[in-house]
Write an enzyme that holds these catalytic residues in place. Sequence first.
Site, PDB file in Angstrom:
ATOM      1  N   ARG A   1      19.352   7.101   3.102  1.00 28.17           N
ATOM      2  CA  ARG A   1      18.913   8.124   4.043  1.00 28.17           C
ATOM      3  C   ARG A   1      20.074   8.553   4.931  1.00 28.17           C
ATOM      4  NH1 ARG A   1      14.898   5.041   8.383  1.00 28.17           N
ATOM      5  NH2 ARG A   1      16.298   3.350   8.974  1.00 28.17           N
TER       6      ARG A   1
ATOM      7  N   TYR B   1       9.744  -9.736   7.590  1.00 33.31           N
ATOM      8  CA  TYR B   1      10.004  -8.419   8.153  1.00 33.31           C
ATOM      9  C   TYR B   1       9.009  -8.172   9.275  1.00 33.31           C
ATOM     10  CZ  TYR B   1      10.741  -3.476   8.738  1.00 33.31           C
ATOM     11  OH  TYR B   1      11.028  -2.262   9.279  1.00 33.31           O
TER      12      TYR B   1
ATOM     13  N   GLU C   1      23.110   5.621   5.484  1.00 37.81           N
ATOM     14  CA  GLU C   1      22.787   4.203   5.307  1.00 37.81           C
ATOM     15  C   GLU C   1      22.912   3.824   3.833  1.00 37.81           C
ATOM     16  OE1 GLU C   1      19.110   3.016   7.054  1.00 37.81           O
ATOM     17  OE2 GLU C   1      19.522   4.025   8.962  1.00 37.81           O
TER      18      GLU C   1
ATOM     19  N   ARG D   1      18.734  -8.466   1.863  1.00 38.61           N
ATOM     20  CA  ARG D   1      19.464  -7.245   1.599  1.00 38.61           C
ATOM     21  C   ARG D   1      20.099  -6.801   2.908  1.00 38.61           C
ATOM     22  NH1 ARG D   1      21.428  -5.545  -2.833  1.00 38.61           N
ATOM     23  NH2 ARG D   1      20.991  -3.336  -2.426  1.00 38.61           N
TER      24      ARG D   1
ATOM     25  N   ARG E   1       0.851  -1.189   0.000  1.00 38.18           N
ATOM     26  CA  ARG E   1       0.000   0.000   0.000  1.00 38.18           C
ATOM     27  C   ARG E   1       0.880   1.230   0.000  1.00 38.18           C
ATOM     28  NH1 ARG E   1      -2.260   3.479   3.662  1.00 38.18           N
ATOM     29  NH2 ARG E   1      -1.079   2.515   5.355  1.00 38.18           N
TER      30      ARG E   1
ATOM     31  N   ARG F   1      -2.082  10.761   1.642  1.00 38.20           N
ATOM     32  CA  ARG F   1      -3.016  11.439   2.543  1.00 38.20           C
ATOM     33  C   ARG F   1      -3.469  12.747   1.920  1.00 38.20           C
ATOM     34  NH1 ARG F   1       1.029  10.421   7.625  1.00 38.20           N
ATOM     35  NH2 ARG F   1       0.571   8.197   7.913  1.00 38.20           N
TER      36      ARG F   1
ATOM     37  N   ASP G   1       7.903  -5.317  12.362  1.00 33.14           N
ATOM     38  CA  ASP G   1       8.075  -4.124  13.169  1.00 33.14           C
ATOM     39  C   ASP G   1       8.255  -4.561  14.620  1.00 33.14           C
ATOM     40  OD1 ASP G   1       7.923  -2.163  11.188  1.00 33.14           O
ATOM     41  OD2 ASP G   1       5.725  -2.167  11.218  1.00 33.14           O
TER      42      ASP G   1
END
Length: 386
Positions: free
Chosen positions: A279, A354, A305, A248, A171, A175, A356
Amino acid sequence: MSPCTLIVGAGLYGAACARELHDAGHRVHVIEQRPQPGGNCATRYVAEADCHEHLHGAHIFHTDSDRIWTWVNRFARFNGYVNRVKVRHGDALYSFPINLFTLYQVFGAKTPDEARAALARERQPIAEPANLEEHCLATVGPTLYRLFIEGYTRKQWGRHPSELPAEIIKRIPVRLDFNDNYFNDRWQGIPIGGYAAMFDRLLAGIRVDFGVDFLRDRDHWLARYDRVIYTGPIDAFFDHVHGRLEYRSLRFERELLPIADFQGNAVVNYTDAAVPYTRIVEHRHFDLPSPARNERASHTLITREYPAAGGAGAEPYYPVATAANQARFERYRALADELAPQVHFGGRLAEYRYYDMHQVIGAALAHVQRRLHGGCHRIDALTPSA
């Protein structure tokens, strides 16, 4: 005396399991290959910059779960940091994630209706996107795709978006208001004192040995313990018998600068493919320094990074979600199931997914509840407990 559980890895999954089992009266022994706990969310204090350095990339805790927020607040007070990322492409800076101000910067849209119209003009009519690039073109159109997604994705995954499955970005948040909060969850922040302080509390009273390579003496450890919770790479546990799972990796370049503030924000993403890093993180902003503290500051710490290929010797960060890798993981999962209930495989590396941080905690709490109250021991892709 109750039997002792060996937990391999003092990251968030291992530490959460250790805390819950210890509090339930079980004996626990944690071993960790690194010199400190915390896994990839480990931090350390840097006196010269008066801030806490995120050693393996920025980690902002966020959750929408009352249960997990209550649980984690037993071990940390959070500072209320809100992640408001900025994007740099060429010489331009943009608000991110894409919100109404971003759409004003790019298309001149000043209202939600003007933004909807601009997006409708941009989107390409691709009914069934065959890859990530087509998915983005159908969702946000070529302008936003090239500014925010194409170059960044190419660096992050080492492949052009046309070579990646659409599922990598399920997704794309757009906004139509000025909300630039990177996360949608009700609670977020960073532990006051850094994650190091949080892990000290998580593991208080529990035996933890650092600098221990479990895989080097795997059979020795398995012979000593009736129960093992393993949080390392599942393919490494089985000596890569079915080949290596693809990841990765990241390379970090830290720099201590003799100025008070380098970029005015904690995270700035560099989405132009010509810039080799993805970043720059400026750690002082995670600690919410006050204006007075900024005036006293003489140095600031930044980290660039750089995405890197995975493989032997590289730290695994992001699983590469291809059909071939998932099929290989299923073969490892079948081997893991044969070791249940003695060995439980949990966490992002053992489950090749992955996570969080709040999802890691949810999965760990769910495992311990099944362990304490009965249930299936099979390794599976859990929906983390809310």
